[in-house]
Design a protein around this motif. Sequence first.
Motif, short mmCIF file in Angstrom:
data_model
loop_
_atom_site.label_atom_id
_atom_site.label_comp_id
_atom_site.label_asym_id
_atom_site.label_seq_id
_atom_site.Cartn_x
_atom_site.Cartn_y
_atom_site.Cartn_z
N GLN A 178 0.82 -1.21 0.00
CA GLN A 178 0.00 0.00 0.00
C GLN A 178 0.86 1.26 0.00
OE1 GLN A 178 -2.38 -1.25 3.48
NE2 GLN A 178 -4.21 -0.95 2.21
N ALA A 179 1.93 1.24 0.79
CA ALA A 179 2.82 2.40 0.83
C ALA A 179 3.47 2.65 -0.52
CB ALA A 179 3.89 2.19 1.90
N LEU A 180 3.67 1.59 -1.30
CA LEU A 180 4.25 1.72 -2.63
C LEU A 180 3.21 2.09 -3.69
CD1 LEU A 180 6.65 -1.38 -2.60
CD2 LEU A 180 7.33 1.03 -2.56
N GLY A 181 1.92 2.11 -3.29
CA GLY A 181 0.89 2.55 -4.21
C GLY A 181 -0.13 1.52 -4.63
N ALA A 182 -0.04 0.30 -4.12
CA ALA A 182 -1.06 -0.70 -4.43
C ALA A 182 -2.36 -0.34 -3.72
CB ALA A 182 -0.60 -2.09 -4.01
N ARG A 183 -3.47 -0.58 -4.39
CA ARG A 183 -4.79 -0.29 -3.83
C ARG A 183 -5.46 -1.59 -3.40
NH1 ARG A 183 -9.81 1.98 -7.44
NH2 ARG A 183 -8.85 0.42 -8.83
N TYR A 184 -5.96 -1.62 -2.17
CA TYR A 184 -6.66 -2.79 -1.64
C TYR A 184 -8.15 -2.50 -1.56
CZ TYR A 184 -2.53 -5.54 -0.44
OH TYR A 184 -1.39 -6.30 -0.50
N ILE A 185 -8.95 -3.43 -2.07
CA ILE A 185 -10.40 -3.32 -2.08
C ILE A 185 -10.98 -4.46 -1.25
CG2 ILE A 185 -12.48 -3.27 -3.51
CD1 ILE A 185 -10.62 -0.90 -4.02
N ALA A 186 -11.82 -4.12 -0.27
CA ALA A 186 -12.48 -5.15 0.54
C ALA A 186 -13.78 -5.55 -0.14
CB ALA A 186 -12.74 -4.62 1.95
N ASP A 187 -13.72 -6.65 -0.87
CA ASP A 187 -14.90 -7.08 -1.63
C ASP A 187 -14.67 -8.51 -2.10
OD1 ASP A 187 -17.38 -6.98 -2.83
OD2 ASP A 187 -16.97 -5.15 -3.99
N ASP A 188 -15.73 -9.10 -2.64
CA ASP A 188 -15.66 -10.47 -3.13
C ASP A 188 -15.84 -10.46 -4.64
OD1 ASP A 188 -15.48 -13.21 -3.11
OD2 ASP A 188 -17.53 -13.55 -2.45
N VAL A 189 -15.05 -11.25 -5.34
CA VAL A 189 -15.17 -11.33 -6.80
C VAL A 189 -16.29 -12.29 -7.16
CG1 VAL A 189 -13.99 -12.05 -8.91
CG2 VAL A 189 -12.74 -10.77 -7.16
N THR A 190 -17.21 -11.82 -7.99
CA THR A 190 -18.37 -12.63 -8.36
C THR A 190 -18.43 -12.98 -9.84
OG1 THR A 190 -19.67 -10.60 -8.60
CG2 THR A 190 -19.79 -11.73 -6.47
N ALA A 191 -17.67 -12.27 -10.67
CA ALA A 191 -17.68 -12.56 -12.11
C ALA A 191 -16.41 -12.02 -12.75
CB ALA A 191 -18.90 -11.93 -12.79
N LEU A 192 -16.06 -12.63 -13.87
CA LEU A 192 -14.95 -12.15 -14.69
C LEU A 192 -15.47 -11.91 -16.10
CD1 LEU A 192 -12.09 -14.61 -13.61
CD2 LEU A 192 -12.55 -12.32 -12.72
N ASN A 193 -15.21 -10.76 -16.64
CA ASN A 193 -15.60 -10.46 -18.02
C ASN A 193 -14.52 -10.99 -18.95
OD1 ASN A 193 -17.88 -9.12 -17.09
ND2 ASN A 193 -16.84 -7.13 -17.02
N ARG A 194 -14.89 -11.95 -19.78
CA ARG A 194 -13.92 -12.56 -20.68
C ARG A 194 -14.30 -12.30 -22.12
NH1 ARG A 194 -11.86 -18.96 -20.76
NH2 ARG A 194 -10.79 -18.83 -22.78
N GLU A 195 -13.32 -11.87 -22.89
CA GLU A 195 -13.51 -11.66 -24.33
C GLU A 195 -12.44 -12.48 -25.04
OE1 GLU A 195 -13.46 -7.55 -25.32
OE2 GLU A 195 -15.08 -7.02 -23.93
N GLY A 196 -12.86 -13.58 -25.62
CA GLY A 196 -11.91 -14.45 -26.32
C GLY A 196 -10.88 -15.03 -25.37
#
Length: 401
Positions: A178-196
Amino acid sequence: MSAEPLRLEWHVSSKVVIVGGGVIGSSIAYFLRLSDPTVSVTVIERDPAYTRSSSALSAASIRQQFSTPLSIQMSLYGIEFLRSIGERLEVDGAKPAIDLYEGGYLFLATPSGEATLRENHALQTSLGADITLLDKPSLGARFPWLNTDDLSAGALGETGEGWFDGYGLVQALRKKAQALGARYIADDVTALNREGRCITGVVTSRGETYACDVIVNAAGPWARRVASLAGIDIPVFARRRSIFNVSSPAKLERCPLLIDPTGVYFRPEGATFICGTSPSPDNDPDDLPLDEVDHALFDDVIWPTLAHRVPQFEALRVEHCWSGYYEYNVFDQNAIIGHHPEVDNCIFANGFSGHGLQQGPATGRGVSELILRGRYLTLDLSALGFDRVLENRPIVEKNVV
């Protein structure tokens, strides 16, 4: 070094989304931002308190006593990283401490297992691991509290092996990322958008979509669910492992982390001890509830084994206990790291089967190289790629704990 092909043409606005913020995901985030601050890194972690995280609930130890060169090399880098964690992960002058104690692993062998122990020892020392081979008289002399009647040899890590604060490690990696600039999101992944052949976005339970040039599956025990969102099957399952903290009047001088030939282990934990073992394969289903510790395993297997190996353990009492998940790779109990041949921009870092904390630094460094440079530059992790699963080429690890 690696045979991994260059997959994508990178640019300064590349977006990397990492699913899972435990030690693997946070290590990847740390190395990415450390190596290239222009890369956008978003980590999605559904349990930001790490209450069910394998990183926080494990026995948190490190060893070089494996039977495959790559696992040994990954853990050799791991101990180098842990020894210098204060300098590496310092944030605003605060240096994290993880209470690393190099108490060593002691693998014990009966006559039937001695040849394998000696073979493993030769490989480990050839790669630079500081392991001493002990015969039966030497075991008894060095550890007078040990019952050696049915033993023929042991292998002891003199340096570079021991235990530490796993929760402290994941917090330190997270804070530095985080100090280096990474962003953390508190959430659950429910889908992935895939194109090809590409994943273009990661959708969360709050309805947010995070665009990505690269997605990293570092979801630990939940890796299979995340992979399925991209139409990929990965042989990684959540397997419960129970850990017991016991008190005993036993006085065990210079006690290492001991691995009995049965697979039962114990180590000191302050004035007490922690211990555990893997259940039998026919009693190891997936997704068992973590709040139901396997007390029968302690009563029927662990305690009798401890009392046999260390007679002073006839008197002991369980002080408390807990369970955590192994992200268990049922294919060969080794990590799966790298691309899947059907999805160009999806990288997997899963299935560590109890080795994630110690192999996290090497994985983070390697995956960041794969993302940023298209190949491994330091330690070649390509042997752990997904192709071996698809082609039925398991890596045989003889020292599974």
